[in-house]
Design an enzyme around this catalytic site. Structure first.
Site, short mmCIF file in Angstrom:
data_model
loop_
_atom_site.label_atom_id
_atom_site.label_comp_id
_atom_site.label_asym_id
_atom_site.label_seq_id
_atom_site.Cartn_x
_atom_site.Cartn_y
_atom_site.Cartn_z
CB SER A 165 -0.96 -0.05 1.19
OG SER A 165 -1.98 0.90 1.06
CG ASP B 228 -7.38 -2.66 -3.04
OD1 ASP B 228 -8.06 -1.91 -2.31
OD2 ASP B 228 -6.14 -2.74 -2.96
CG HIS C 128 -5.80 -2.42 0.67
ND1 HIS C 128 -5.22 -1.94 -0.49
CD2 HIS C 128 -5.07 -1.89 1.70
CE1 HIS C 128 -4.20 -1.15 -0.19
NE2 HIS C 128 -4.07 -1.12 1.13
#
Length: 270
Positions: free
Chosen positions: A108, A216, A246
């Protein structure tokens, strides 16, 4: 289970809380983990265990303003400073395990940090893994910056994983940030996304793996794809997972994802 050691080192804005996971035998590679926004390295215990079982010694650090590290909570003024701090972690790992290949895995926001790190120091890495990375286009940044006051809306924990227990544990974790974004952090994210997009492609010889959940909603796959296409070289592996959200390492298919990643690392770095 891997043994873990907690330690600290001096970053650009104070002490940073780091962790090393190791096994009983001699490791054959080093894996560095860059965690995501608002979280901390303690959420990567299961992944670290699996990497150690496959022959790695694993290093990670709570970024400034995160977890147990110093700094105002989730305030990052410049991601180049975070890359500098991460460089110290890397240098420590190399000093403690000279001669071992080093793999960088970023998730991320940590994927953004890892991408920028690889642009600056890719010739020191044996491989790069980008998990649901904030690269290319992330519309949430511009949308939030358009507000006069950043809304104090908690993260939708259902976007993390199809496993409800993951979101519940995240919501109850006192080391996770549950407040709003800081404007300065959003501005720094915007600048860093642009820096990666305008920066160089990665060294041609650097193996790169990109993994992303097709469902996601937090960091949509289509936005990341352009950034990955800019970075990737000829030694590139892409794995996308239908219905996955995610946090791929905390998803219902986490074992399959981790198997894919460990296999890539083994083949790329030995």
């Amino acid at each position: 289970m891997a043994e873990s050691r907690e330690w600290t080192y001096q970053g650009r804005q104070g002490d940073l809380a780091a962790r090393t996971w190791s096994g009983t035998g001699e490791p054959v590679r080093v894996v560095l983990i860059a965690h995501g926004y608002g979280e901390h390295v303690g959420r990567y215990e299961r992944l670290a265990d699996r990497l150690v079982a496959d022959g790695a010694v694993v290093y990670a650090v709570d970024h400034v303003g995160h977890g147990r590290s110093d700094g105002e909570r989730v305030l990052i003024g410049d991601f180049e400073d975070v890359v500098d701090d991460f460089r110290t972690l890397h240098e420590t790992a190399r000093r403690e395990h000279p001669g071992l290949p080093v793999v960088l895995l970023g998730h991320s926001m940590g994927g953004l940090i890892a991408a920028r790190y690889a642009q600056r120091y890719g010739n020191t890495l044996a491989a790069l893994v980008l998990s649901s990375p904030v690269v290319g286009r992330w519309d949430a940044v511009g949308q939030l910056l358009a507000f006069d006051e950043i809304p104090d809306v908690p993260l939708d924990i259902t976007t993390l994983s199809r496993d409800p227990a993951v979101g519940e544990k995240y919501a109850a974790d006192p080391l996770v940030w549950h407040g709003p974004f800081k404007r300065a952090t959003l501005q720094a994210l915007e600048r860093s996304i642009d820096a990666v997009g305008q920066g160089p492609a990665l060294p041609e010889g650097l193996p790169v793996m990109w993994i992303h959940g097709e469902a996601d909603a937090l960091v949509p796959i289509d936005g990341s794809r352009a950034g990955v296409e800019h970075l990737r070289g000829p030694r590139f592996v892409e794995r996308t997972y239908p219905e996955a959200r995610h946090e791929l390492f905390n998803e219902l298919n986490a074992d399959a994802v981790t198997n894919d990643v460990t296999r890539f690392i083994r083949e790329a770095a030995g």
